[in-house]
Design a protein around this motif. Structure first.
Motif, PDB file in Angstrom:
ATOM      1  N   TRP A   1      14.686   3.712  -0.173  1.00 54.30           N
ATOM      2  CA  TRP A   1      13.706   2.183  -0.359  1.00 54.30           C
ATOM      3  C   TRP A   1      12.603   1.873  -0.628  1.00 54.30           C
ATOM      4  CZ3 TRP A   1      18.025   3.791   3.211  1.00 54.30           C
ATOM      5  CH2 TRP A   1      18.670   2.291   3.553  1.00 54.30           C
ATOM      6  N   SER A   2      11.965   1.276  -1.718  1.00 58.63           N
ATOM      7  CA  SER A   2      10.183   1.154  -2.542  1.00 58.63           C
ATOM      8  C   SER A   2       9.798   0.672  -2.176  1.00 58.63           C
ATOM      9  CB  SER A   2      10.717   1.948  -3.735  1.00 58.63           C
ATOM     10  OG  SER A   2      11.494   2.613  -4.103  1.00 58.63           O
ATOM     11  N   ASP A   3       8.286   0.970  -1.838  1.00 59.69           N
ATOM     12  CA  ASP A   3       7.056   0.360  -1.809  1.00 59.69           C
ATOM     13  C   ASP A   3       7.293  -0.070  -0.446  1.00 59.69           C
ATOM     14  OD1 ASP A   3       6.263   1.820  -3.907  1.00 59.69           O
ATOM     15  OD2 ASP A   3       6.880  -0.115  -5.198  1.00 59.69           O
ATOM     16  N   GLN A   4       8.283  -0.117   1.005  1.00 57.74           N
ATOM     17  CA  GLN A   4       8.360  -0.333   1.629  1.00 57.74           C
ATOM     18  C   GLN A   4       8.498   0.062   3.105  1.00 57.74           C
ATOM     19  OE1 GLN A   4      12.429  -3.317   2.482  1.00 57.74           O
ATOM     20  NE2 GLN A   4      13.075  -2.585   0.253  1.00 57.74           N
ATOM     21  N   ARG A   5       8.545  -0.360   4.125  1.00 56.90           N
ATOM     22  CA  ARG A   5       7.265  -0.096   5.194  1.00 56.90           C
ATOM     23  C   ARG A   5       8.106  -0.301   6.480  1.00 56.90           C
ATOM     24  NH1 ARG A   5       1.081  -2.131   5.027  1.00 56.90           N
ATOM     25  NH2 ARG A   5       0.253  -1.073   3.203  1.00 56.90           N
ATOM     26  N   PHE A   6       8.570   0.560   7.577  1.00 52.56           N
ATOM     27  CA  PHE A   6       9.040   0.854   8.631  1.00 52.56           C
ATOM     28  C   PHE A   6       8.942   1.674   9.859  1.00 52.56           C
ATOM     29  CE2 PHE A   6      11.567   1.324   4.190  1.00 52.56           C
ATOM     30  CZ  PHE A   6      12.742  -0.197   4.667  1.00 52.56           C
ATOM     31  N   GLU A   7       9.396   1.404  10.980  1.00 51.38           N
ATOM     32  CA  GLU A   7       9.268   2.434  12.146  1.00 51.38           C
ATOM     33  C   GLU A   7      10.101   2.470  12.532  1.00 51.38           C
ATOM     34  OE1 GLU A   7       6.464   2.358  14.348  1.00 51.38           O
ATOM     35  OE2 GLU A   7       4.958   0.652  13.057  1.00 51.38           O
TER      36      GLU A   7
END
Length: 216
Positions: A106-112
């Motif tokens: 997963w590139s350029d994505q944000r996750f918790e």
């Protein structure tokens, strides 16, 4: 299944925080090695993740259906991730050469971080699993290959006294699997190679002999 007595010992907690743009996996391994470097090998050689909370970006996972067996083929698709082939050695001790493991990036994505668990050995090997959720609440999980800290990751490690983690190749899985071992110590504190203790017991013997003769 062979029933054995699981190795055990007292647990010590080690708390720290990772900074933005830190490499998640590399930082965890480096910190585990730092902790173990401060502990004598005959006292503890085991680290595990007690808890972790924070956010990530640019994450790479190996998914659950991935296999190292040549006859196991998987074809998975995730709308928000790309699938890549990585023919390289796995950090658990096996080799992936010539076998397709399904990797999701997963590139350029944000996750918790929903969950982050794993074990670390003194030789630098580790086994880490991550669950994470995106902005819509979709959750993904698998074997952690790589990831970058977005804002923060708060971590608590645990070390187990008198326990050693090693990895040995398992022919059934093709991976180097965890083998917890009890660190055995000579519990006799009067061992012969300790002059002070030897003299103590000699003195005790003479004292008892003198006391017995005095009462006669």
């Amino acid at each position: 299944m062979t029933t054995i007595v699981p190795p055990s010992g007292p647990v010590t907690a080690h708390a720290f925080r990772l900074q933005p743009n830190d490499s998640l996996k590399d930082s965890l391994i480096q910190t585990a090695q730092l902790i173990l470097a401060r502990i004598p090998e005959d006292e503890c050689s085991s680290i595990f993740l007690m808890t972790a909370v924070g956010s990530l970006k640019d994450v790479t996972l190996r998914l659950a259906n991935a296999s190292k067996r040549p006859d196991d083929t998987v074809s998975l698709s995730t709308a928000s991730a790309s699938s890549i082939f990585i023919p390289e050695a796995d950090e658990k001790g096996g080799s992936t050469t010539g076998i397709t493991n399904d990797i999701k990036q997963w590139s350029d994505q944000r996750f918790e971080i929903v969950s982050l668990v794993g074990t670390f050995c003194r030789d630098g090997s580790c086994h880490l699993h991550l669950s994470m959720s995106d902005a819509k609440g979709n959750t993904f999980g698998g074997h952690l290959m790589a990831g970058t800290v977005f804002t923060t990751v708060e971590v608590v490690f645990g070390s187990i006294g008198s326990v050693k983690f090693v990895r040995e190749l398992d022919d059934d899985t093709g991976y180097g699997e965890l083998v917890p071992m009890q660190i055995l110590k000579d519990e006799r504190w009067y061992v012969h190679n300790n002059p002070t203790k030897t003299l103590f017991w000699i003195a005790v013997g003479f004292s008892l002999h003198a006391l017995i003769n005095k009462r006669r």
